[in-house]
Scaffold this active site. Sequence first.
Site, PDB file in Angstrom:
ATOM      1  N   HIS A  64      20.325 -36.951  10.013  1.00 45.21           N
ATOM      2  CA  HIS A  64      19.771 -35.926   9.108  1.00 45.21           C
ATOM      3  C   HIS A  64      18.982 -36.583   7.966  1.00 45.21           C
ATOM      4  O   HIS A  64      19.070 -36.145   6.819  1.00 45.21           O
ATOM      5  CB  HIS A  64      20.906 -35.074   8.506  1.00 45.21           C
ATOM      6  CG  HIS A  64      21.418 -34.024   9.441  1.00 45.21           C
ATOM      7  ND1 HIS A  64      20.776 -32.842   9.651  1.00 45.21           N
ATOM      8  CD2 HIS A  64      22.526 -33.981  10.224  1.00 45.21           C
ATOM      9  CE1 HIS A  64      21.459 -32.105  10.529  1.00 45.21           C
ATOM     10  NE2 HIS A  64      22.526 -32.784  10.892  1.00 45.21           N
ATOM     11  N   GLU A 121      26.099 -35.405  13.337  1.00 46.05           N
ATOM     12  CA  GLU A 121      24.936 -35.147  14.192  1.00 46.05           C
ATOM     13  C   GLU A 121      23.865 -36.232  14.167  1.00 46.05           C
ATOM     14  O   GLU A 121      22.676 -35.921  14.281  1.00 46.05           O
ATOM     15  CB  GLU A 121      24.311 -33.790  13.827  1.00 46.05           C
ATOM     16  CG  GLU A 121      25.266 -32.624  14.030  1.00 46.05           C
ATOM     17  CD  GLU A 121      24.666 -31.281  13.687  1.00 46.05           C
ATOM     18  OE1 GLU A 121      24.872 -30.343  14.454  1.00 46.05           O
ATOM     19  OE2 GLU A 121      23.999 -31.146  12.628  1.00 46.05           O
ATOM     20  N   ASP A 144      18.932 -34.067   3.089  1.00 47.75           N
ATOM     21  CA  ASP A 144      18.820 -33.705   4.508  1.00 47.75           C
ATOM     22  C   ASP A 144      17.345 -33.783   4.862  1.00 47.75           C
ATOM     23  O   ASP A 144      16.495 -33.938   3.969  1.00 47.75           O
ATOM     24  CB  ASP A 144      19.373 -32.289   4.771  1.00 47.75           C
ATOM     25  CG  ASP A 144      19.922 -32.153   6.193  1.00 47.75           C
ATOM     26  OD1 ASP A 144      19.152 -32.351   7.143  1.00 47.75           O
ATOM     27  OD2 ASP A 144      21.127 -31.882   6.353  1.00 47.75           O
TER      28      ASP A 144
HETATM   29  C1  ACM Z   1      27.378 -29.632  10.213  1.00 51.38           C
HETATM   30  O1  ACM Z   1      27.451 -28.391  10.291  1.00 51.38           O
HETATM   31  N1  ACM Z   1      26.411 -30.276  10.864  1.00 51.38           N
HETATM   32  C2  ACM Z   1      28.320 -30.411   9.438  1.00 51.38           C
END
Ligand code: ACM
Length: 691
Positions: A274, A330, A198
Amino acid sequence: MKIILTCIAAVCVLASAAEKSVAAIPGSPEQIIPVPMRIEMKEGVFSLPEADAPYYIKGETKDALADYMEQSGLELSPAGKASEADILISIGPKELKGAAIQGHADEAYLLEIAPRQIKVKAGTETGAFYAVQTLLQMTGNGQTRQLQCCRISDAPRFGYRGLHFDVSRHFRSKEFLMKQMDAMALVKLNRMHLHLTDGAGWRIEIEKYPRLTEFAAWRPYEKWTDWAADPVYCEYDDPDASGGYYTKDDIRKILEYARSRHIEVIPEIEMPGHSEEVMAAYPELSCSGEPYRNSDFCPGKEETFTFLENVLTEVMELFPSEYVHIGGDEASKSGWKTCPDCKRRMQEEGLEDVDELQSYLIHRIEEFVNSKGKKIIGWDEILQGGLAPNATVMSWRGPEGGIKALKSGHDVIMTPSEFCYLDYTQDAPFKEPESIGGYVPLAKTYSYEPAEKGLTEEEISHLLGVQCNLWSEYITQDSHAEYMYYPRAFAIAETGWSPAEKKDYAGFRERALALCDMLQEMGYRTFDLKTEYGDRKESLRPLEHLAKGCKVTYDIRYTDQYPAGGDSALTDGICGGWTYGDRKWQGFFSDADVTVDLGSVQPVHYVGATFMNVAGAWVHIPRKMEVYVSEDGVDFSHVGTVYQDISEKHNFIFFKQYSVICDLKARYVRIHAQRAARPGACLFLDELVVN
Ligand code: ACM
Ligand code: ZN
């Protein structure tokens, strides 16, 4: 003096009687989490010796089960033959024949505790392992040597029962992960989802790309909150470097431990979003080609696919799991709209928009992963732009994505944040450590039922199971992570394992209290369920006031994302709880301007509203609230202004009542709340109170 001595003697007798009776209470099957499929109580008690209780395993087994049993709190040692064993374990395909066990047979077991012997029968070593876990719980990790006789037939409702570990935001040692596997096994959780990559740090050695672990795994700030304010990376040998990663050897050790606990470790490699840390280390994989500009991979460039396939190849060689989690959540996709490579890709592939471009990337990656004999899992955003044909969806933004995927014949793991996000606070925020917000108490996690009404049996057959997630932005310490996991992980374990009709919160809570005590004795930190405060008191009963049930009109309307009860929400008498997401708080991404009609001219002495503040979520109390009244709804007079008198920047959750006291007559009461000056600030209020 004599009287005192007599009293002391009497107290001693009573105390020893009490000790005896406590020690004599046998371990009961009624304390087990997850509650077994079927328990038949029998007469009598079986007594295990204090140490070296003999056990014997008949049938196909690896050394791991024997090793595990000998190291466990049960204090066992091998018997020379079956007839000498206190615990006789039989493993084989015919052992459960006729046992009428429904559920996943490959994890099923039969446990018979009789006064002369304990018998375990299982089709597989995993089933036998779970019988041992049941014994561990019944004995309080081996402390209670007396066991109530009974017969337990048990098998899980779902094959996938997961717990998620975010080791990117704050890195955790392999020893921490192994310790959590012991607790997971105890409640029969069988999947460890490792969020290995991440923006906050890359956490796994990849030989082909050394900059991932020389640079992208390190940052000059230990705490994520400090790093988030200045999101940069540093070299591993920088004196301020904080972070870390698992070497391949570390991963092998983690996997070996997991195997012996019958846990499958699922690695997650995030894409396309991410991924700030990869873009800083290998900027040529981003749309701009510059470090610190993009958070997403560029799906227009072939180099992106070369990189992802090389990384996944090394990951798949290491992990035996049938799944690789490829993230998918996201992604900002912001650079894709203007990037020449992305635009060319979209044109060549006939892709309509950036959602389809994301779907193109996921499809290609799925094809690659499938070609190696493995399958992908992705967060529910992988539905956007079209789902890859064999993908399993992990539904987190509510159950809807999962339901959509089930209806199209895809496998699904349910982990809706409202029930399953363990980073949300589990009790009143004023008594809890700083968190990302939200409110998911034990009862809420426990209340989750994944098989939604209206799904067909065929659709439900694709529901693989459930998982709880712990994102660790605010969780710097191992002990804090344990505090967030337990006991809520017990709740998801019971939902994943036990028949739905066997669930009962009151009974579960009692069992969870006992299991928390047991885990604490084993060296875990757990949330103190005994001192649970519960939801915001105001939210627990309706509020009576003059405006209750009166019509509200909006000069500035609430956002459709947080309508609470819609136009009647502010006068329904229902006050909000600890989180603005509980559908009781009405949200405004603007000022709020609201008028209530009392129906007739009446004496008015009080006008007030309570606002919520969660600085980390851009939820702020207003700068000021103006109050106006009118008798005809046309001419309003100004009654007063309430100014903000506490900084909305405070980084804790709080509630602030804005109110005026007055002495007048009115039919219409209007408030105008001016939102905080911060860009993106929003307002949340639960009730407009008039008296
Ligand atoms: C998440 O909580 N962005 C999977
Ligand atoms: Zn691009």
